[in-house]
Write a protein that holds these residues in place. Structure first.
Motif, mmCIF file in Angstrom:
data_model
loop_
_atom_site.group_PDB
_atom_site.id
_atom_site.type_symbol
_atom_site.label_atom_id
_atom_site.label_comp_id
_atom_site.label_asym_id
_atom_site.label_seq_id
_atom_site.Cartn_x
_atom_site.Cartn_y
_atom_site.Cartn_z
ATOM 1 N N GLY A 165 -4.200 7.419 -49.544
ATOM 2 C CA GLY A 165 -5.413 7.629 -50.337
ATOM 3 C C GLY A 165 -5.344 8.865 -51.198
ATOM 4 O O GLY A 165 -6.355 9.538 -51.435
ATOM 5 N N TYR A 222 -1.474 19.156 -51.045
ATOM 6 C CA TYR A 222 -2.221 18.441 -52.083
ATOM 7 C C TYR A 222 -3.658 18.970 -52.112
ATOM 8 O O TYR A 222 -4.172 19.511 -51.135
ATOM 9 N N GLN A 279 9.780 13.837 -58.658
ATOM 10 C CA GLN A 279 8.913 12.669 -58.509
ATOM 11 C C GLN A 279 9.706 11.407 -58.837
ATOM 12 O O GLN A 279 9.679 10.920 -59.951
ATOM 13 N N ASP A 281 4.460 7.533 -49.754
ATOM 14 C CA ASP A 281 3.628 6.407 -50.187
ATOM 15 C C ASP A 281 2.190 6.915 -50.285
ATOM 16 O O ASP A 281 1.407 6.828 -49.330
ATOM 17 N N LEU A 282 1.867 7.453 -51.451
ATOM 18 C CA LEU A 282 0.562 8.100 -51.623
ATOM 19 C C LEU A 282 -0.588 7.122 -51.545
ATOM 20 O O LEU A 282 -1.696 7.471 -51.106
ATOM 21 N N ASN A 283 -0.343 5.878 -51.966
ATOM 22 C CA ASN A 283 -1.422 4.888 -51.941
ATOM 23 C C ASN A 283 -1.940 4.664 -50.520
ATOM 24 O O ASN A 283 -3.145 4.541 -50.291
ATOM 25 N N LYS A 284 -1.018 4.592 -49.556
ATOM 26 C CA LYS A 284 -1.427 4.389 -48.171
ATOM 27 C C LYS A 284 -2.223 5.570 -47.637
ATOM 28 O O LYS A 284 -3.028 5.422 -46.715
ATOM 29 N N THR A 313 -3.632 10.631 -54.893
ATOM 30 C CA THR A 313 -3.010 10.374 -56.196
ATOM 31 C C THR A 313 -1.936 11.409 -56.464
ATOM 32 O O THR A 313 -1.949 12.520 -55.899
ATOM 33 N N ALA A 314 -1.015 11.064 -57.340
ATOM 34 C CA ALA A 314 0.075 11.985 -57.681
ATOM 35 C C ALA A 314 -0.461 13.265 -58.305
ATOM 36 O O ALA A 314 0.148 14.342 -58.166
#
Length: 441
Positions: free
Chosen positions: A138, A73, A198, A133-136, A140-141
């Motif tokens: 930090g 990423y 995705q 779990d991208l939110n955990k 973004t997609a």
């Protein structure tokens, strides 16, 4: 009366002197006993070198590691120089579930005096990854480079790989390539690159055709790890922190199954930018399970345990000989004690040399019979009678038989040994009653 008392005092002093000499001889015989232990250790090292040579030529112990899903990423850090591309980080994700089925075809590889267990193995792996779990994390997609996803897995000794693994992941199939980068998740890593969809679970499967030696292990990395292992080795030793939930061992081979949950796994489900997470030695040890396929009878271990009883055997034999002297009122020269002690030391070199050729059980029989016959005949000739020879044959047979039983009884050795020693002391006490320690009478 005074003359009689002087005779008595002389007799008592001569007994004490003889006991002192016997004690000194026993202590001196500890020196060659320690040499025997050093010799055994040297032969064990030589055996280990031969095993390593076979492992280097054939293949070493195998451990199945991974797989791990790796997503690059782009970081949001502003470039330090104009037009400099943003930095790249990596998300590491472990499987939700993995199933491993391994069949081992084993054989003994002869190397000099030693046998090394080698095997060929067919391993099938399949499972699923969940979406990160991208939110955990930090992230973004939009930052994730889904078209550069990688699936990485490891094998402890790539020399044993007999095929080019074809990996099917997310509906895409590719031949795995060697990951030569030094900073990898595993010491010997293979990888495939693919485009990660995705949404929904990501399935994978691949087969490994391996050869290895002595051990076969797997690394528990998934939330749920199911392993089925079978082989034609009749005496497996299951190792690791997690033993099989079920196992069946027969003369024809073994079958074992593991069902492991993430609660027993020392790794997180996902993390970022720590390529060494799966290289922590303590964590890897905790998460590794499998089977040892070494030769069932460890000759050197049994010989070492036998040798540790050398002092006890010499002590009991010398005590028996000394009591025989007093009961029969026939003196045996100290030099003959030395010869008998030497015979009992040579016994262990006989045992070691024969065990390397024909195994511990038969070697123990040959060495024991030879030593018992030698000492019994020698004692009989010293005392001029066949009766003490027969008696010593019975005594030594009892001693060596007792030691053999002790070697076989791993779990009950202390209990049986304590009881036997109590009985031996009681017998010595019984026969010592017949001795008049004050006079020749």
């Amino acid at each position: 009366m005074i003359e009689q008392m002087n005779d008595n005092n002389w007799y008592q002093k001569s007994i004490l002197l003889k006991l002192g000499v016997i004690t000194l001889l026993i202590l001196l015989l500890l020196i060659p006993s320690s040499w025997i232990l050093d010799l055994i250790a040297e032969r064990q090292d030589f055996q280990a070198q031969n095993i390593n040579n076979v492992s280097n030529n054939w293949s070493g112990s195998q451990s199945i590691q991974g797989p791990v899903l790796v997503l690059p990423y782009t970081t949001n850090a502003a470039p330090l120089v104009a037009n400099q591309p943003a930095q790249t980080g990596y998300v590491y994700i472990l499987p939700d579930a993995i199933s491993i089925k391994a069949g081992l075809d084993t054989e003994l590889y002869k190397k000099g005096l030693y046998d090394v267990t080698v095997y060929n193995s067919k391993v099938a792996l399949q499972g699923t990854f969940g979406q990160p779990d991208l939110n955990k994390l930090g992230i973004t997609a939009a930052q994730v480079q889904y078209d550069k996803a990688r699936l990485i897995f490891g094998i402890s000794d790539l020399k044993g790989l007999k095929n080019n693994p074809s990996v099917a992941v997310a509906g895409q199939s590719q031949i795995a390539e060697l990951l030569s980068d030094g900073d990898t998740l595993f010491n010997n890593a293979l990888q495939v690159t693919f485009t990660l969809p995705q949404g929904g679970p990501i399935t994978f499967n691949y087969n490994l055709d391996l050869k290895g030696s002595n051990d076969f292990n797997f690394l528990h990395t998934a939330k749920t790890t199911d392993v089925e292992m079978s082989g034609n080795w009749p005496s497996p030793v299951f190792n690791g922190r997690n033993l099989p939930d079920s196992r069946e061992v027969t003369k024809q081979g073994f079958k074992a199954k593991w069902h492991l949950l993430s609660y027993n796994r020392p790794f997180p489900q996902q993390w970022v930018n720590d390529v060494y997470k799966l290289k922590n030695a303590k964590a890897v040890t905790q998460a590794t399970s499998g089977v040892k396929l070494q030769v069932a009878v460890d000759e050197y271990h049994k010989i070492t345990r036998t040798t540790k009883y050398a002092t006890l055997i010499i002590l009991l034999t010398f005590v028996s000989l000394f009591l025989t002297e007093l009961i029969r009122k026939q003196s045996i020269h100290n030099f003959n004690y030395i010869l008998i002690g030497a015979a009992m030391i040579v016994y262990y070199t006989l045992l070691l040399s024969f065990a390397e050729k024909i195994g511990f059980g038969l070697a123990y029989l040959i060495a024991s019979v030879s030593t018992i016959a030698l000492i019994s005949v020698f004692t009989g000739s010293l005392l001029g009678s066949a009766k003490p020879a027969a008696m010593f044959a019975a005594i030594l047979t009892t001693f060596y038989g007792f030691i053999y039983i002790m070697i076989q009884l791993e779990d009950y050795a202390l209990l049986v040994g304590s009881i036997a020693l109590f009985v031996i002391v009681a017998i010595i006490m019984y026969f010592s009653r017949k001795i008049n320690w004050d006079t020749h009478q």
